[in-house]
Motif scaffolding. Structure first.
Motif, PDB file in Angstrom:
ATOM      1  N   ILE A  93       1.055  -1.419   0.272  1.00 32.14           N
ATOM      2  CA  ILE A  93      -0.246  -0.128  -0.172  1.00 32.14           C
ATOM      3  C   ILE A  93       0.773   0.708  -0.502  1.00 32.14           C
ATOM      4  O   ILE A  93       1.924   1.667   0.889  1.00 32.14           O
ATOM      5  N   ILE A  94       0.091   1.472  -0.688  1.00 33.30           N
ATOM      6  CA  ILE A  94       1.499   3.163  -0.927  1.00 33.30           C
ATOM      7  C   ILE A  94       0.134   4.464  -0.490  1.00 33.30           C
ATOM      8  O   ILE A  94      -0.492   4.583  -1.113  1.00 33.30           O
ATOM      9  N   VAL A  95       0.504   5.282   0.454  1.00 27.07           N
ATOM     10  CA  VAL A  95      -0.583   6.268   0.456  1.00 27.07           C
ATOM     11  C   VAL A  95       0.358   8.139   0.269  1.00 27.07           C
ATOM     12  O   VAL A  95       0.918   7.723   0.547  1.00 27.07           O
ATOM     13  N   GLY A  96      -1.133   8.345   0.190  1.00 28.49           N
ATOM     14  CA  GLY A  96      -0.709   9.873  -0.212  1.00 28.49           C
ATOM     15  C   GLY A  96      -1.371  10.563   0.903  1.00 28.49           C
ATOM     16  O   GLY A  96      -2.551   9.655   0.778  1.00 28.49           O
ATOM     17  N   ASP A  97      -1.091  11.631   1.768  1.00 27.42           N
ATOM     18  CA  ASP A  97      -1.204  12.670   1.963  1.00 27.42           C
ATOM     19  C   ASP A  97      -2.778  14.134   1.548  1.00 27.42           C
ATOM     20  O   ASP A  97      -2.775  14.736   2.101  1.00 27.42           O
ATOM     21  N   GLY A  98      -2.014  13.527   0.288  1.00 31.30           N
ATOM     22  CA  GLY A  98      -2.908  14.710  -0.658  1.00 31.30           C
ATOM     23  C   GLY A  98      -4.313  14.416  -1.482  1.00 31.30           C
ATOM     24  O   GLY A  98      -4.835  13.606  -0.612  1.00 31.30           O
ATOM     25  N   ASP A  99      -4.501  14.376  -2.808  1.00 30.14           N
ATOM     26  CA  ASP A  99      -5.678  14.375  -3.650  1.00 30.14           C
ATOM     27  C   ASP A  99      -5.202  13.830  -4.377  1.00 30.14           C
ATOM     28  O   ASP A  99      -4.401  12.862  -4.609  1.00 30.14           O
ATOM     29  N   ALA A 100      -6.541  12.910  -5.221  1.00 34.08           N
ATOM     30  CA  ALA A 100      -6.237  12.137  -6.182  1.00 34.08           C
ATOM     31  C   ALA A 100      -5.154  12.541  -7.341  1.00 34.08           C
ATOM     32  O   ALA A 100      -4.492  11.726  -7.731  1.00 34.08           O
ATOM     33  N   ASP A 101      -5.481  14.055  -7.498  1.00 37.93           N
ATOM     34  CA  ASP A 101      -4.604  14.573  -8.510  1.00 37.93           C
ATOM     35  C   ASP A 101      -2.607  13.778  -7.836  1.00 37.93           C
ATOM     36  O   ASP A 101      -1.783  13.504  -8.278  1.00 37.93           O
ATOM     37  N   ALA A 203      -9.587  23.690   5.925  1.00 43.25           N
ATOM     38  CA  ALA A 203      -8.504  22.727   6.186  1.00 43.25           C
ATOM     39  C   ALA A 203      -7.030  23.398   5.543  1.00 43.25           C
ATOM     40  O   ALA A 203      -6.994  23.140   4.262  1.00 43.25           O
ATOM     41  N   GLU A 204      -6.140  23.337   6.122  1.00 43.83           N
ATOM     42  CA  GLU A 204      -5.071  23.590   5.220  1.00 43.83           C
ATOM     43  C   GLU A 204      -4.859  22.637   4.788  1.00 43.83           C
ATOM     44  O   GLU A 204      -3.413  22.318   3.854  1.00 43.83           O
ATOM     45  N   ARG A 205      -5.037  20.467   5.164  1.00 40.14           N
ATOM     46  CA  ARG A 205      -4.563  19.677   4.422  1.00 40.14           C
ATOM     47  C   ARG A 205      -6.156  18.725   4.481  1.00 40.14           C
ATOM     48  O   ARG A 205      -6.556  18.962   5.371  1.00 40.14           O
ATOM     49  N   PRO A 206      -5.885  18.322   2.834  1.00 41.51           N
ATOM     50  CA  PRO A 206      -7.093  17.567   3.209  1.00 41.51           C
ATOM     51  C   PRO A 206      -7.634  15.945   3.703  1.00 41.51           C
ATOM     52  O   PRO A 206      -7.245  14.771   4.092  1.00 41.51           O
ATOM     53  N   THR A 207      -7.433  15.906   5.193  1.00 39.45           N
ATOM     54  CA  THR A 207      -7.368  15.515   6.473  1.00 39.45           C
ATOM     55  C   THR A 207      -8.025  15.415   7.522  1.00 39.45           C
ATOM     56  O   THR A 207      -8.649  16.437   7.206  1.00 39.45           O
ATOM     57  N   ASP A 208      -8.900  14.456   8.322  1.00 40.43           N
ATOM     58  CA  ASP A 208      -9.804  14.624   9.262  1.00 40.43           C
ATOM     59  C   ASP A 208      -9.169  15.152  10.327  1.00 40.43           C
ATOM     60  O   ASP A 208      -9.585  16.415  10.870  1.00 40.43           O
ATOM     61  N   ALA A 209      -7.951  15.933  10.543  1.00 42.50           N
ATOM     62  CA  ALA A 209      -7.203  16.067  11.665  1.00 42.50           C
ATOM     63  C   ALA A 209      -7.115  17.665  10.645  1.00 42.50           C
ATOM     64  O   ALA A 209      -7.493  18.670  12.111  1.00 42.50           O
ATOM     65  N   SER A 210      -6.770  17.660  10.090  1.00 43.37           N
ATOM     66  CA  SER A 210      -5.999  19.847   9.771  1.00 43.37           C
ATOM     67  C   SER A 210      -8.106  19.659   9.877  1.00 43.37           C
ATOM     68  O   SER A 210      -8.493  20.900  10.382  1.00 43.37           O
TER      69      SER A 210
END
Length: 223
Positions: A93-101, A203-210
């Protein structure tokens, strides 16, 4: 001021966000605007180099077809999607913390030329030059006709968490925005919500925490 925080995303994500919000002292209420249901689908006859998962729900509701794919690398948008991928049996599994692009750009940098995108019915059809993307629609998110009672009881004065442009547009149709503040997970989500809200933040980043962090700031500021 600890205003009511409305968590509008579908389950089980709503309950997870509520738990995270309450852990930092926010008065969160689960009020999902969508119900998730699996759709019939058939895996491709060809063999892609990797799988693309932009939503954890695609892996939760992908059914038995997922089993034939778990030996492939999987590119996941976000840690939550990656966690469900591990539970489904994927080992690489390769994880990205941004969007689909952003995850497509990462896959391209790894030399991936073909992906199978497991998607929801109302997905955003992302593309990347040099990558052939085949899609299978594996689930649907059906909108509610009215705001859940838990959410109606907390209005006005609440802060709503908006996890997607689709949720933002639906929420805007169901409520009078004047007395409500919103916290949006992305600029596109905020745009979909339209105008007239009591206050808004992104949010500053597309994450639940942000997203929870900006909601907490709205509470601290009494907005």
């Amino acid at each position: 001021m600890n205003r009511p925080l409305l968590v509008l995303r579908p389950e089980p994500g709503a309950s997870a966000t509520v738990a995270a919000a309450r852990a930092i002292g926010l008065a969160a209420i689960a009020a999902p605007l969508f119900t998730i249901r699996p759709l019939d689908w058939v895996p491709p006859t060809g063999r892609p180099q990797a799988i693309l998962a932009t939503s954890a729900n695609a892996l939760r509701h992908g059914g038995i077809g997922i089993a034939a794919l778990i030996d492939l690398p999987l590119y996941a948008v976000g840690a939550a999607t990656a966690e469900v991928a591990r539970y489904a049996g994927f080992g690489r599994i390769i994880v990205g913390d941004g969007d689909a692009d952003a995850i497509l750009a990462l896959a391209s940098s790894h030399g991936v030329a073909s992906l199978l995108h497991l998607a929801g019915r109302e997905h955003r059809a992302t593309a990347r030059p040099g990558i052939a993307i085949e899609r299978r629609i594996v689930y649907a998110a059906d909108p509610l006709d009215a705001l859940p009672e838990a959410a109606r009881a907390a209005l006005p004065g609440a802060i709503a968490l908006l996890h997607s442009p689709r949720a933002a547009a639906l929420f805007a149709r169901l409520v009078d925005p004047a007395g409500i503040a919103i916290a949006a997970i992305s600029a596109a989500t905020l745009e979909a919500a339209g105008t007239g809200w009591r206050a808004h933040a992104t949010a500053e980043r597309p994450t639940d925490a942000s997203l929870l962090a900006v909601a907490a700031k709205l509470c601290d500021q009494g907005l």
